[in-house]
Design an enzyme around this catalytic site. Structure first.
Site: not given
Ligand code: AMP
Length: 283
Positions: A37, A150-151, A186
């Site tokens: 993030h 990642k997503d 993650s």
């Molecule tokens: P989330 O909090 O899991 O919904 O993720 C929020 C954002 O952070 C999304 O755009 C994810 O793809 C990105 N993100 C999560 N983990 C990673 C990672 N390891 N590397 C890059 N971006 C990430």
């Protein structure tokens, strides 16, 4: 100090007083922030006059048997990470703020991008993602928004949403940030026991191996068999899916003569925790 807004009217009041010429970057998240993030936030901070991040655990993207209630929540620590990486504002609304009636899904058409990979394993998931991202875009009105590769499938779907709905926002995809052993960072890694954590690395190891060697396999089916064999030999993880799809349009790739760029996607259960990862197979 980072400014925290918990209600839409307070946030809107702040937003409408920003000078028109100010470039606004936006990083939506579900919190429990890590370096993945943080990388999105620092990219935004470099490319915009102001960076707004949201922390909102969106109920409409969780299935009935998923981890909504136990999803990690740590807003104070999140605020520190955001501030350290250059965010100016944290928008952290309650569920009732975003869904005043009740958090139920409204339908979106996601076409072919949404019905495979995580869309097939988690019915309704991307509908919920598209719902909340479009609500957040309406509220935040960013010039630029940052999403992680990642997503990868989610990133493709958001690009499609923006094109179809004519949102005035540029979408930026940011590379996957990994732990030193290769595991993709993650928030859900927090669920892993020490034993599970040591096994989880097998996912990225397989992907890195395939990046170098996939063309030595006859076709995608041969790679799939290899992957399920490796998972069961090297771990007690349960494979959810492994697919090789075109980077553009996420279409099936069966053999390598195809002119499309192949991209590998994997999801597996490590204990009760579902982990995902992906890698472009071409360089
Ligand atoms: P989330 O909090 O899991 O919904 O993720 C929020 C954002 O952070 C999304 O755009 C994810 O793809 C990105 N993100 C999560 N983990 C990673 C990672 N390891 N590397 C890059 N971006 C990430």
């Amino acid at each position: 100090m980072i400014q925290i807004f918990r209600t839409i009217p307070e946030f809107r009041n702040f937003r409408k007083n920003l000078p028109r010429e100010m470039k606004v970057g936006f990083v939506p998240t579900m919190g429990a922030l890590h370096e993945g993030h943080a990388s999105l936030v620092s990219s935004s901070a470099k490319e915009n006059d102001i960076t707004i991040s949201s922390v909102f655990v969106n109920p409409t993207q969780f299935g009935p048997k998923e981890d909504l209630s136990k999803y990690p929540r740590m807003l104070e620590k999140d605020a520190e990470i955001l501030e350290k990486n250059g965010a100016t504002v944290l928008f952290a609304p309650s569920t009732a703020e975003i869904y005043p009636e009740s958090p139920s899904q409204i339908g979106f058409t996601i076409q072919s991008l949404g019905d495979k990979l995580c869309g097939a394993s988690r019915p309704g998931h991307f509908n919920g993602v598209v719902q909340v991202v479009s609500l957040l875009f309406h509220i935040v009105r960013p010039d630029n928004a940052y999403f992680g590769e990642k997503d990868f499938q989610q990133l493709m779907i958001i690009r499609q949403l923006v094109a179809e709905q004519h949102f005035e926002v540029n979408i930026h995809g940011c590379p996957i940030v990994r732990e030193s052993d290769g595991l993709a960072m993650s928030s859900r890694n927090l669920y892993l026991s020490a034993e599970e954590r040591s096994q989880a690395v097998v996912l990225s190891q397989i992907l890195f191996y395939l990046k170098e060697h996939y063309h030595q396999f006859k076709d995608a089916d041969a790679v799939k068999s290899f992957v399920s064999e490796q998972i069961s030999k090297k771990s007690v993880m349960r494979l959810d899916y492994f697919e090789i799809l075109s980077e553009k349009g996420l279409k099936d790739i069966a053999v390598w003569e195809n002119t499309e760029k192949p991209h590998a996607f994997i999801a597996a259960f490590c204990g009760n925790t579902r982990l995902i990862d992906n890698i472009p197979l071409f360089s």
